[in-house]
Design a protein around this motif. Structure first.
Motif, PDB file in Angstrom:
ATOM      1  N   ASP A   1      16.291  30.381  26.056  1.00 35.53           N
ATOM      2  CA  ASP A   1      15.942  28.975  26.209  1.00 35.53           C
ATOM      3  C   ASP A   1      14.543  28.824  26.799  1.00 35.53           C
ATOM      4  O   ASP A   1      13.778  27.928  26.416  1.00 35.53           O
ATOM      5  N   ARG A   2      14.191  29.711  27.745  1.00 35.25           N
ATOM      6  CA  ARG A   2      12.865  29.651  28.354  1.00 35.25           C
ATOM      7  C   ARG A   2      11.786  29.886  27.297  1.00 35.25           C
ATOM      8  O   ARG A   2      10.787  29.172  27.240  1.00 35.25           O
ATOM      9  N   TRP A   3      11.980  30.914  26.464  1.00 33.70           N
ATOM     10  CA  TRP A   3      11.004  31.180  25.404  1.00 33.70           C
ATOM     11  C   TRP A   3      10.952  30.028  24.402  1.00 33.70           C
ATOM     12  O   TRP A   3       9.887  29.690  23.874  1.00 33.70           O
ATOM     13  N   SER A   4      12.116  29.428  24.149  1.00 39.11           N
ATOM     14  CA  SER A   4      12.143  28.288  23.235  1.00 39.11           C
ATOM     15  C   SER A   4      11.352  27.120  23.800  1.00 39.11           C
ATOM     16  O   SER A   4      10.601  26.446  23.084  1.00 39.11           O
ATOM     17  N   ARG A   5      11.479  26.912  25.117  1.00 41.13           N
ATOM     18  CA  ARG A   5      10.726  25.828  25.735  1.00 41.13           C
ATOM     19  C   ARG A   5       9.233  26.127  25.738  1.00 41.13           C
ATOM     20  O   ARG A   5       8.399  25.223  25.547  1.00 41.13           O
ATOM     21  N   ILE A   6       8.873  27.382  25.972  1.00 42.07           N
ATOM     22  CA  ILE A   6       7.455  27.751  25.924  1.00 42.07           C
ATOM     23  C   ILE A   6       6.889  27.487  24.532  1.00 42.07           C
ATOM     24  O   ILE A   6       5.793  26.942  24.375  1.00 42.07           O
ATOM     25  N   GLY A   7       7.662  27.872  23.511  1.00 41.10           N
ATOM     26  CA  GLY A   7       7.218  27.599  22.150  1.00 41.10           C
ATOM     27  C   GLY A   7       7.083  26.112  21.889  1.00 41.10           C
ATOM     28  O   GLY A   7       6.138  25.661  21.223  1.00 41.10           O
ATOM     29  N   GLY A   8       8.019  25.338  22.430  1.00 41.53           N
ATOM     30  CA  GLY A   8       7.935  23.888  22.272  1.00 41.53           C
ATOM     31  C   GLY A   8       6.713  23.307  22.947  1.00 41.53           C
ATOM     32  O   GLY A   8       6.052  22.407  22.411  1.00 41.53           O
ATOM     33  N   MET A   9       6.377  23.838  24.156  1.00 41.48           N
ATOM     34  CA  MET A   9       5.195  23.357  24.864  1.00 41.48           C
ATOM     35  C   MET A   9       3.922  23.707  24.102  1.00 41.48           C
ATOM     36  O   MET A   9       2.982  22.908  24.041  1.00 41.48           O
ATOM     37  N   VAL A  10       3.883  24.930  23.523  1.00 39.46           N
ATOM     38  CA  VAL A  10       2.708  25.306  22.728  1.00 39.46           C
ATOM     39  C   VAL A  10       2.547  24.357  21.545  1.00 39.46           C
ATOM     40  O   VAL A  10       1.439  23.898  21.222  1.00 39.46           O
ATOM     41  N   THR A  11       3.671  24.045  20.901  1.00 43.09           N
ATOM     42  CA  THR A  11       3.619  23.106  19.775  1.00 43.09           C
ATOM     43  C   THR A  11       3.141  21.736  20.230  1.00 43.09           C
ATOM     44  O   THR A  11       2.337  21.075  19.548  1.00 43.09           O
ATOM     45  N   THR A  12       3.625  21.299  21.398  1.00 40.26           N
ATOM     46  CA  THR A  12       3.217  19.995  21.920  1.00 40.26           C
ATOM     47  C   THR A  12       1.727  19.956  22.213  1.00 40.26           C
ATOM     48  O   THR A  12       1.035  18.998  21.860  1.00 40.26           O
ATOM     49  N   VAL A  13       1.235  21.017  22.881  1.00 37.63           N
ATOM     50  CA  VAL A  13      -0.196  21.059  23.204  1.00 37.63           C
ATOM     51  C   VAL A  13      -1.039  21.078  21.935  1.00 37.63           C
ATOM     52  O   VAL A  13      -2.081  20.417  21.837  1.00 37.63           O
ATOM     53  N   THR A  14      -0.573  21.840  20.924  1.00 36.42           N
ATOM     54  CA  THR A  14      -1.303  21.881  19.647  1.00 36.42           C
ATOM     55  C   THR A  14      -1.342  20.505  18.992  1.00 36.42           C
ATOM     56  O   THR A  14      -2.386  20.070  18.480  1.00 36.42           O
ATOM     57  N   ALA A  15      -0.196  19.838  19.028  1.00 36.18           N
ATOM     58  CA  ALA A  15      -0.148  18.490  18.447  1.00 36.18           C
ATOM     59  C   ALA A  15      -1.058  17.534  19.197  1.00 36.18           C
ATOM     60  O   ALA A  15      -1.741  16.692  18.590  1.00 36.18           O
ATOM     61  N   LEU A  16      -1.097  17.667  20.527  1.00 37.13           N
ATOM     62  CA  LEU A  16      -1.972  16.801  21.307  1.00 37.13           C
ATOM     63  C   LEU A  16      -3.434  17.097  21.017  1.00 37.13           C
ATOM     64  O   LEU A  16      -4.262  16.189  20.962  1.00 37.13           O
ATOM     65  N   GLY A  17      -3.759  18.398  20.847  1.00 34.13           N
ATOM     66  CA  GLY A  17      -5.131  18.734  20.470  1.00 34.13           C
ATOM     67  C   GLY A  17      -5.517  18.110  19.148  1.00 34.13           C
ATOM     68  O   GLY A  17      -6.628  17.595  18.977  1.00 34.13           O
ATOM     69  N   ALA A  18      -4.579  18.164  18.196  1.00 29.11           N
ATOM     70  CA  ALA A  18      -4.834  17.530  16.901  1.00 29.11           C
ATOM     71  C   ALA A  18      -4.999  16.022  17.053  1.00 29.11           C
ATOM     72  O   ALA A  18      -5.828  15.397  16.381  1.00 29.11           O
ATOM     73  N   LEU A  19      -4.227  15.429  17.982  1.00 27.42           N
ATOM     74  CA  LEU A  19      -4.338  13.986  18.228  1.00 27.42           C
ATOM     75  C   LEU A  19      -5.714  13.644  18.795  1.00 27.42           C
ATOM     76  O   LEU A  19      -6.347  12.661  18.380  1.00 27.42           O
TER      77      LEU A  19
END
Length: 255
Positions: free
Chosen positions: A89-107
């Motif tokens: 679950d921890r790794w899944s959350r880290i992956g989710g945070m990376v995806t979120t940061v990437t999406a925010l960068g794109a925003l």
């Protein structure tokens, strides 16, 4: 003993549920604030406020708020009991945070690109207005009875530019008033001939302008002109000096 453990487990679940609810509410509030900040940043009307507000700090605040919302939302999710599941679950959350940061960068990139595109569109629009203004002035300067239609086209083109570009209205008013002064001066001691169509059109355009866009104070010098029987239906003569011009419905010497 079993009853105490059950009660403790129940209280723990209730506390965990309350914590998740608070985290979700906070995350939603941050998302709302982030959206408001982004909207403020991307709204053209924001440029009319204090210059500091037009800097990019709302966009940065929006990114920070969205990241914080993502963290709080991830913490609000139920936690697995097994150690292996917790690691996964921890790794899944880290992956989710990376995806979120990437999406925010794109925003952020998209917002900056939109701002640059909007600036380019405004530059192109001003260039088009300049070209239209130049052509209209050229038409206005065409002399002779054979070019009457060109002068009329130039006059009405200037009127349209004044509507499309309010900041250019004062300049257009000066151009049209100069056209009237140079085209239809009043000779001392001689009666005025019938007013030409282009002179009447220029006068009518001046009376139809949006006076609320005029700089203050503004005086349009139309003194001592031949404006015989001109018509300005529902026109506004505010700011016009008509001494000695005697247009229809006005007495000589009136303003």
């Amino acid at each position: 003993m079993d009853e105490d453990l059950a009660r403790d487990a129940l209280r723990s679940r209730e506390r965990d549920l309350r914590t998740r609810r608070r985290a979700r509410r906070t995350a939603l509030a941050l998302v709302v604030l982030a959206v408001a900040a982004l909207g403020w940043q991307l709204t053209p009307a924001a440029t009319s406020w204090w210059p500091f507000l037009t800097e990019w700090w709302p966009l940065v605040a929006a990114v920070v708020a969205l990241v914080a919302a993502g963290v709080l939302w991830s913490r609000s999710l139920p936690r697995p009991a097994a150690a292996g599941s917790r690691a996964a679950d921890r790794w899944s959350r880290i992956g989710g945070m990376v995806t979120t940061v990437t999406a925010l960068g794109a925003l952020v990139f998209t917002a900056i690109s939109l701002q640059a595109t909007r600036d380019q569109i405004e530059v192109a629009r001003q260039g088009q207005i300049t070209d239209r203004y130049t052509r209209a002035v050229d038409q206005l300067g065409a002399e002779g009875a054979a070019n009457l239609h060109r002068r009329l086209g130039g006059i009405y083109a200037l009127e349209r530019i004044a509507v499309d570009s309010p900041r250019d209205q004062a300049t257009i008013v000066e151009v049209l008033s100069a056209f009237l002064r140079s085209t239809s001066p009043r000779a001392q001691g001689e009666p005025c001939p019938p007013t030409p169509a282009d002179v009447a059109a220029a006068f009518a355009v001046l009376t139809r302008r949006d006076v609320s866009r005029d700089p203050s104070p503004m005086v349009i010098d139309l003194r001592e002109l031949c404006l015989r029987e001109v018509r300005a239906v529902d026109g506004d003569l505010s700011g016009m000096s008509l001494i000695g011009s005697d247009p229809a419905g006005r007495r000589p010497g009136s303003r």
